[in-house]
Motif scaffolding. Structure first.
Motif, PDB file in Angstrom:
ATOM      1  N   GLN A 150      35.742  35.139  34.563  1.00  0.00           N
ATOM      2  CA  GLN A 150      35.785  35.364  36.002  1.00  0.00           C
ATOM      3  C   GLN A 150      35.655  36.858  36.289  1.00  0.00           C
ATOM      4  O   GLN A 150      36.351  37.655  35.692  1.00  0.00           O
ATOM      5  N   VAL A 151      34.747  37.192  37.198  1.00  0.00           N
ATOM      6  CA  VAL A 151      34.520  38.592  37.536  1.00  0.00           C
ATOM      7  C   VAL A 151      35.706  39.135  38.323  1.00  0.00           C
ATOM      8  O   VAL A 151      36.210  38.490  39.244  1.00  0.00           O
ATOM      9  N   GLN A 152      36.124  40.326  37.944  1.00  0.00           N
ATOM     10  CA  GLN A 152      37.176  41.018  38.695  1.00  0.00           C
ATOM     11  C   GLN A 152      36.615  42.287  39.322  1.00  0.00           C
ATOM     12  O   GLN A 152      35.873  43.027  38.683  1.00  0.00           O
ATOM     13  N   LEU A 153      36.987  42.503  40.557  1.00  0.00           N
ATOM     14  CA  LEU A 153      36.615  43.710  41.291  1.00  0.00           C
ATOM     15  C   LEU A 153      37.908  44.437  41.645  1.00  0.00           C
ATOM     16  O   LEU A 153      38.796  43.847  42.269  1.00  0.00           O
ATOM     17  N   VAL A 154      37.993  45.693  41.226  1.00  0.00           N
ATOM     18  CA  VAL A 154      39.222  46.453  41.447  1.00  0.00           C
ATOM     19  C   VAL A 154      38.888  47.735  42.185  1.00  0.00           C
ATOM     20  O   VAL A 154      38.255  48.635  41.631  1.00  0.00           O
ATOM     21  N   GLU A 155      39.317  47.790  43.433  1.00  0.00           N
ATOM     22  CA  GLU A 155      39.078  48.959  44.270  1.00  0.00           C
ATOM     23  C   GLU A 155      40.280  49.890  44.235  1.00  0.00           C
ATOM     24  O   GLU A 155      41.420  49.442  44.114  1.00  0.00           O
ATOM     25  N   SER A 156      40.004  51.189  44.386  1.00  0.00           N
ATOM     26  CA  SER A 156      41.078  52.170  44.420  1.00  0.00           C
ATOM     27  C   SER A 156      40.610  53.403  45.195  1.00  0.00           C
ATOM     28  O   SER A 156      39.423  53.554  45.484  1.00  0.00           O
TER      29      SER A 156
END
Length: 114
Positions: free
Chosen positions: A1-7
């Protein structure tokens, strides 16, 4: 599953700058057209800008000339440089591919206020 992590979000005064980052855990990152999106309180999510696999960018009129998107394919990361911020830029910012969206990440909150 693709994870997108913004910061990179935070509180900034009008006229200030912020740089957001988004790391995508997807092996085909380098060929994807990626977008930055935002959702302001009480409003629908909107597309802020895009960058394709060769670095060509497009921006919404509301941010043109103030925001800039870049990418580092070696780090599976897309960036959003935001300058001359305005109170109306206050929103949760997300990244995602353009078309065939992945599951949304948690986003990063940008608040522009004095």
């Amino acid at each position: 599953q693709v994870q997108l992590v913004e910061s990179g979000g935070g509180l900034v005064q009008p006229g200030g700058s912020l740089r957001l980052s988004c790391v995508a855990s997807v092996s085909i990152f380098r060929i994807l057209t990626m977008g930055w999106y935002r959702q302001a309180p009480g409003k629908e999510r909107e597309l802020v800008g895009t960058i394709n696999s060769v670095g060509n960018q497009n921006y919404a009129d509301s941010v043109k000339g103030r925001f800039s998107i870049s990418r580092d394919n070696g780090k599976n990361t897309v960036y959003l440089q935001m300058n001359s911020l305005k109170p109306e830029d206050t929103a949760v910012y997300y990244c995602n591919r353009v078309g065939n969206l992945y599951l949304w990440g948690q986003g990063t909150l940008v608040t522009v206020s004095s």
